[in-house]
Design a protein around this motif. Sequence first.
Motif, PDB file in Angstrom:
ATOM      1  N   GLN A 465       0.838  -1.198   0.000  1.00  0.00           N
ATOM      2  CA  GLN A 465       0.000   0.000   0.000  1.00  0.00           C
ATOM      3  C   GLN A 465       0.878   1.255   0.000  1.00  0.00           C
ATOM      4  OE1 GLN A 465      -2.449  -1.995   3.363  1.00  0.00           O
ATOM      5  NE2 GLN A 465      -3.740  -0.342   2.621  1.00  0.00           N
ATOM      6  N   TYR A 466       0.508   2.197  -0.876  1.00  0.00           N
ATOM      7  CA  TYR A 466       1.291   3.417  -1.040  1.00  0.00           C
ATOM      8  C   TYR A 466       0.642   4.577  -0.288  1.00  0.00           C
ATOM      9  CZ  TYR A 466       3.276   0.610  -4.791  1.00  0.00           C
ATOM     10  OH  TYR A 466       3.869  -0.405  -5.504  1.00  0.00           O
ATOM     11  N   VAL A 467       1.475   5.554   0.126  1.00  0.00           N
ATOM     12  CA  VAL A 467       0.989   6.698   0.901  1.00  0.00           C
ATOM     13  C   VAL A 467       1.390   7.996   0.240  1.00  0.00           C
ATOM     14  CG1 VAL A 467       1.048   5.425   3.072  1.00  0.00           C
ATOM     15  CG2 VAL A 467       3.055   6.735   2.366  1.00  0.00           C
ATOM     16  N   SER A 468       0.672   9.071   0.619  1.00  0.00           N
ATOM     17  CA  SER A 468       0.973  10.401   0.094  1.00  0.00           C
ATOM     18  C   SER A 468       1.961  11.097   1.018  1.00  0.00           C
ATOM     19  CB  SER A 468      -0.327  11.214  -0.016  1.00  0.00           C
ATOM     20  OG  SER A 468      -0.923  11.343   1.265  1.00  0.00           O
ATOM     21  N   ASP A 469       2.121  12.401   0.831  1.00  0.00           N
ATOM     22  CA  ASP A 469       3.021  13.213   1.663  1.00  0.00           C
ATOM     23  C   ASP A 469       2.647  13.065   3.139  1.00  0.00           C
ATOM     24  OD1 ASP A 469       4.422  15.184   2.972  1.00  0.00           O
ATOM     25  OD2 ASP A 469       4.157  16.666   1.378  1.00  0.00           O
ATOM     26  N   PHE A 554      -7.120   6.409   5.371  1.00  0.00           N
ATOM     27  CA  PHE A 554      -6.464   6.887   4.160  1.00  0.00           C
ATOM     28  C   PHE A 554      -4.994   6.476   4.194  1.00  0.00           C
ATOM     29  CE2 PHE A 554      -9.928   9.685   5.307  1.00  0.00           C
ATOM     30  CZ  PHE A 554     -10.619   9.860   4.118  1.00  0.00           C
ATOM     31  N   ASP A 555      -4.361   6.586   3.046  1.00  0.00           N
ATOM     32  CA  ASP A 555      -2.922   6.316   2.948  1.00  0.00           C
ATOM     33  C   ASP A 555      -2.537   4.996   3.603  1.00  0.00           C
ATOM     34  OD1 ASP A 555      -2.399   8.550   1.475  1.00  0.00           O
ATOM     35  OD2 ASP A 555      -1.741   9.778   3.164  1.00  0.00           O
ATOM     36  N   ALA A 556      -3.076   3.911   3.076  1.00  0.00           N
ATOM     37  CA  ALA A 556      -2.750   2.549   3.547  1.00  0.00           C
ATOM     38  C   ALA A 556      -3.025   2.390   5.041  1.00  0.00           C
ATOM     39  CB  ALA A 556      -1.298   2.223   3.243  1.00  0.00           C
ATOM     40  N   ASP A 557      -4.124   3.002   5.485  1.00  0.00           N
ATOM     41  CA  ASP A 557      -4.563   2.888   6.886  1.00  0.00           C
ATOM     42  C   ASP A 557      -3.613   3.590   7.853  1.00  0.00           C
ATOM     43  OD1 ASP A 557      -6.561   1.395   5.820  1.00  0.00           O
ATOM     44  OD2 ASP A 557      -6.227  -0.383   7.040  1.00  0.00           O
TER      45      ASP A 557
END
Length: 647
Positions: A465-469, A554-557
């Motif tokens: 799972q990918y995340v943002s800033d 959000f962002d891979a939990d």
Amino acid sequence: MKFKSKSSRSLVKVLALSMILSTAPLFAFADDSAVTEKTETASVSTEAKAEKSDATPATSSVSQPANPRHGSGFRAAEPSKTGPYKESDFALLYKTEKATLRNMPVIDKATGKALTKPIKFKVWNATLQRFEKEVTSSNGVLPDVELIKDHHYIIFAQDKEYNFKNNAYIIIKETGSVVYNDRTPITTSHPGQDEKITSFVLEKRATPITDATKANRVKINLQLFYMEKVGRNYLPSDDSFDWEETNSTLVLTSPFETIRVPIRDSTVEVELMEDDVYTVSVESEQLGMYTYPLTVKDHSERGADKLAYNHLSCTNKDTIMLFDKDGQIEKKYLDALTSVSGKTKVEGLNFNSRILPRWFEQYNDSVRYTMNEKLLDKAVAKGLKGDFDVIDIHSINMARTERSRLMLAEGQFFNYTTEVQPGKNVGKVSYIDSDGKLKPLSFTQTGNKIKFNMNSLSVYPIVVQYVSDSSVQYVATEGDGLSFEKGDNVDVKAVFKSTSSVDKSFENFSGVEVDNVRLEDSDYTVTKGSTVIRLNKSFVDRLSAGRHTLTAYFDADTKSSSITFTIKPAAVRSNNGAVNNTSSNSSAPRVSNSTARRSAVTYDKTAKVRAGRVVKTGDPGNYALHAVLLISSISVLSILLKRRKEN
């Protein structure tokens, strides 16, 4: 290491090992100078020789049959002369076209007629190394079974009374009542041409068995050798070695089970599921060994029994060599397996890119393993949203063109290094277990590569799972504080957005929980603008009255935001639709909460005490008043009687 004094009972085994050693130099393990003599030894069994004759070297120009089989025509796909294996070499694994086996007769061997007793059959896909289904015959006919075309299957029968002695080894090529025999004898006049199987013939057992699930197990005797260090070399000991004193346990681990056998002597007997792959290891404070994958394979096309094989090379192997545990030998020859794309590397066994000493027969230069990775449909990760990949990393036995599912014993791990999408930060790495649940894994990321450990290979899909800033947060903009009565047709909606200048909340949404329980896709809808979550009425109706918390992830939990909503108990209504709510009656007496609670408790206790003694007549009375009147009457009567006596 201590030895016990007794006569040697296994001189033959020692002589056999001596023959092995006689064809190769003795090997030193004090440094990296150990080498291997690549000569065939005189100790190879007839079955092993037959296997080796099938294992054509990579440089061979022998052509391969169009439809490789486990039997006489079975040959492994060979690496390209100009490079390693290619995906086209094992394309069989990815076939999905299916055909249906229909109306297969189930026959009683003694009568030659239909076996009317219901018989349970288990369908094992040997190409993918998995059980696909379980079916039961009816009135001597197998129900329709859908199979993958050209895959190799084993059909097992599980019955206490009847025995499917040789099982059914089949390949299906078209829908119908005919399948092809995957064990065509090599002595036939047309070797390589498959025979047809037109019925499944079962034989009644002389004595019924007590556990039908053990009907398909194969008894295997594994011979143990202790390799004693003599100077810089290792030599097999005789029977004076005291196995029991080592307090060691042989552990065989597969994706389906773990078998633990205490070592008491130089022979260990185990019953294994045919065609399943077990990694063999030892639990001991004193002994070590090279873990390797063992499987029981059938080669009835050669007239051979079911035998134990090393799955790395498909050579007959029923001997295990152990040595004093010092941590050096076990690690010295461990090597990596690299995928055909070069994107993934896995360490944890010796996958034979480095040569082991000749005395260690579990490995040799004919090991034919490769590895591949495939992106799976994201729907495999049920309920997961957002930016993620589901990756199937799997090892492949190229001697049989079949998937190799490997599970290590507790405390042992495969070390993975794999590439991820470039330029993206990974927030979470998990695997999907057999129940479909995500199980998190510890990981590190360097550039576009991640590293993680797990005790299996080819068993579970990996989720990245990918995340943002990291500075971006998520907030609720609508829905907090909603309140309604149970049963009302209310739109339970929550809206979330990111704190970034460009709202990416919908793209980074990964799931939703209510009261710490992850919701299924059928429980809610999510739409863009920013991120709008609506609970389905069928789900809301299942919630109890009270306060509830909805959490969006959000962002891979790794980030979340929550709102709360309250469901009030449904009001009780009279026949005319009016609400019966005495607490809203302005003329009703008001009491403090504490008084009300005390009254309620007192009433409950009184009711419990009297429940067994009071008869409900339907004529409620003021019993306290009656009691006072009764006591007063008795008092007055007593006074009157006393005065009368005095007079």
